[in-house]
Design an enzyme around this catalytic site. Sequence first.
Site, PDB file in Angstrom:
ATOM      1  N   ARG A  53      10.885  -0.627  18.315  1.00  0.00           N
ATOM      2  CA  ARG A  53      11.825  -0.724  17.206  1.00  0.00           C
ATOM      3  C   ARG A  53      13.030   0.171  17.517  1.00  0.00           C
ATOM      4  NH1 ARG A  53      11.670   3.916  16.139  1.00  0.00           N
ATOM      5  NH2 ARG A  53      13.390   3.656  14.701  1.00  0.00           N
ATOM      6  N   ALA A  55      17.449  -0.251  17.230  1.00  0.00           N
ATOM      7  CA  ALA A  55      18.339  -1.289  17.764  1.00  0.00           C
ATOM      8  C   ALA A  55      18.448  -1.290  19.293  1.00  0.00           C
ATOM      9  CB  ALA A  55      19.717  -1.163  17.101  1.00  0.00           C
ATOM     10  N   ARG A  90      14.084 -10.210  14.898  1.00  0.00           N
ATOM     11  CA  ARG A  90      14.638  -9.277  13.913  1.00  0.00           C
ATOM     12  C   ARG A  90      16.134  -9.562  13.805  1.00  0.00           C
ATOM     13  NH1 ARG A  90      12.758  -3.322  13.768  1.00  0.00           N
ATOM     14  NH2 ARG A  90      13.313  -3.741  11.589  1.00  0.00           N
ATOM     15  N   GLN A 203       9.428   5.810   9.219  1.00  0.00           N
ATOM     16  CA  GLN A 203       9.921   6.169  10.555  1.00  0.00           C
ATOM     17  C   GLN A 203      10.226   7.666  10.651  1.00  0.00           C
ATOM     18  OE1 GLN A 203      10.861   3.417   8.938  1.00  0.00           O
ATOM     19  NE2 GLN A 203      11.408   1.745  10.312  1.00  0.00           N
ATOM     20  N   ASP A 243      22.333  -0.043  13.079  1.00  0.00           N
ATOM     21  CA  ASP A 243      21.813  -1.278  13.669  1.00  0.00           C
ATOM     22  C   ASP A 243      22.905  -2.297  13.937  1.00  0.00           C
ATOM     23  OD1 ASP A 243      19.425  -0.036  12.094  1.00  0.00           O
ATOM     24  OD2 ASP A 243      18.609  -1.382  13.629  1.00  0.00           O
ATOM     25  N   ASN A 253      22.487   0.236   8.441  1.00  0.00           N
ATOM     26  CA  ASN A 253      21.384   1.052   8.988  1.00  0.00           C
ATOM     27  C   ASN A 253      20.207   0.952   8.028  1.00  0.00           C
ATOM     28  OD1 ASN A 253      20.403   2.907  11.039  1.00  0.00           O
ATOM     29  ND2 ASN A 253      20.505   4.505   9.493  1.00  0.00           N
ATOM     30  N   LYS A 254      19.148   1.635   8.361  1.00  0.00           N
ATOM     31  CA  LYS A 254      17.900   1.570   7.593  1.00  0.00           C
ATOM     32  C   LYS A 254      18.146   1.740   6.095  1.00  0.00           C
ATOM     33  CE  LYS A 254      14.667   0.895   8.847  1.00  0.00           C
ATOM     34  NZ  LYS A 254      14.125  -0.491   8.805  1.00  0.00           N
TER      35      LYS A 254
HETATM   36  O1  MRU Z   1      13.528  -0.977  11.405  1.00  0.00           O
HETATM   37  P1  MRU Z   1      13.806  -0.040  12.551  1.00  0.00           P
HETATM   38  O2  MRU Z   1      12.828   1.073  12.655  1.00  0.00           O
HETATM   39  O3  MRU Z   1      13.987  -0.792  13.854  1.00  0.00           O
HETATM   40  O4  MRU Z   1      15.215   0.604  12.173  1.00  0.00           O
HETATM   41  C1  MRU Z   1      15.814   1.540  13.016  1.00  0.00           C
HETATM   42  C2  MRU Z   1      17.057   2.114  12.458  1.00  0.00           C
HETATM   43  O5  MRU Z   1      17.469   1.801  11.375  1.00  0.00           O
HETATM   44  C3  MRU Z   1      17.830   3.057  13.333  1.00  0.00           C
HETATM   45  O6  MRU Z   1      18.525   3.996  12.574  1.00  0.00           O
HETATM   46  C4  MRU Z   1      18.842   2.246  14.150  1.00  0.00           C
HETATM   47  O7  MRU Z   1      18.189   1.222  14.862  1.00  0.00           O
HETATM   48  C5  MRU Z   1      19.584   3.072  15.099  1.00  0.00           C
HETATM   49  S1  MRU Z   1      18.516   3.600  16.400  1.00  0.00           S
HETATM   50  C6  MRU Z   1      19.348   4.353  17.614  1.00  0.00           C
END
Ligand code: MRU
Length: 374
Positions: A53, A55, A90, A203, A243, A253-254
């Site tokens: 997981r 990006a 995704r 996470q 992302d 982002n998340k």
């Molecule tokens: O759903 P995930 O765990 O893949 O989400 C990850 C994130 O939101 C990170 O902040 C994003 O991918 C940047 S990672 C360098």
Amino acid sequence: MRIEGIHHRSIGLTEDGRYVQVIDQTRLPHEVVFERLDSLSQAASAIKEMRVRGAPLIGATAAYGIWLALRDDPSDEMLDSANELLLSTRPTAFNLQWALDRVSAKVRPLPPSLRADAAFHEAGLICEEDVAINRAIGAFGLPFIKDAWERLGRRRAVNVLTHCNAGWLATVDFGTALSPVYLAHDEGIPVHVWVDETRPRLQGALTAWELASHGVPCTVITDNAGGLLMQKGQVDLCLVGTDRTTAAGDVCNKIGTYLKALAAKDCNVPFLVALPHPTIDWTVFDGVSDIPIEDRDSDEVTNVHGLTSGGQLSSVRPFPGETNVVNPAFDITPAGLVTALVTDRGVCSATTEGLLSLFPERQGRSSPKGEPRQ
Ligand code: MRU
């Protein structure tokens, strides 16, 4: 990143060089289990089920997924269906599309017999470049932490708040948002990280684990605690990943990132976004309208996963069985809430002009789905 004294990347090859090797992140932080990916379908399911997981790591895994597919069948049909399958895993992280487009552009013009090797080579380059990108983000982000330390009169550690995991585990190595933190720590600047737990998938547990493995002091907080800490002056800067970032500087982002940015604005806390260039979607300006937001399974919200007192991985359901749930995985932080974008080319404002100042080769080359804001 060192695990039991050995440096590991989040993705690599098995010792014999014939397969892809990743760490199953659904088992972290409780156990470190390496997983071998032998086929396209295994690469796709590792991404979809979030065993890998983040990006940049999703993009790197997808690139290797194309290699695994073409090794079995280098036809045009396989290239098309592998792209389609991987892209469907995704929808939000732009690095996925970016990596697939990049590998496909390299292999499609080649005769089938040369395609698998070319895909392998390109996937390797994507991984090496990701490491270089993250090192550069670290170097460009470090002055923000140094400056905060000077402003504090070097009296206490710089408090950084981060959301989700944008560290080593989300990339090939070093991380994006955590890269400046690791550099600061390694240079002897005292830094402490407030780690949002990041419901529903937690996470934050990954972030706390990797920070602790590197010796960086950190404290886990609930997703709702950051606002209070900012009001009380206990956060010196927010540093998050992304992302997908639009050509106007909107940051996807998340889920929960937006609320942190709102609180940061209200409290005058700098809100910085670590942005690798493959995460910029130059075709989109308006993040809220035009970025596809991944809608994930309701079980992630109704069930909580972790270790039982007996040490077994298990899940429990705190909610009644028939509870209605929506589970959007990402949100959009409008550009106006972002203090600065820390990219691998330097730091810029979250505006089209700012981005174009660092990426002048994009001038006039995007085919926008929306109009830039005035
Ligand atoms: O759903 P995930 O765990 O893949 O989400 C990850 C994130 O939101 C990170 O902040 C994003 O991918 C940047 S990672 C360098």
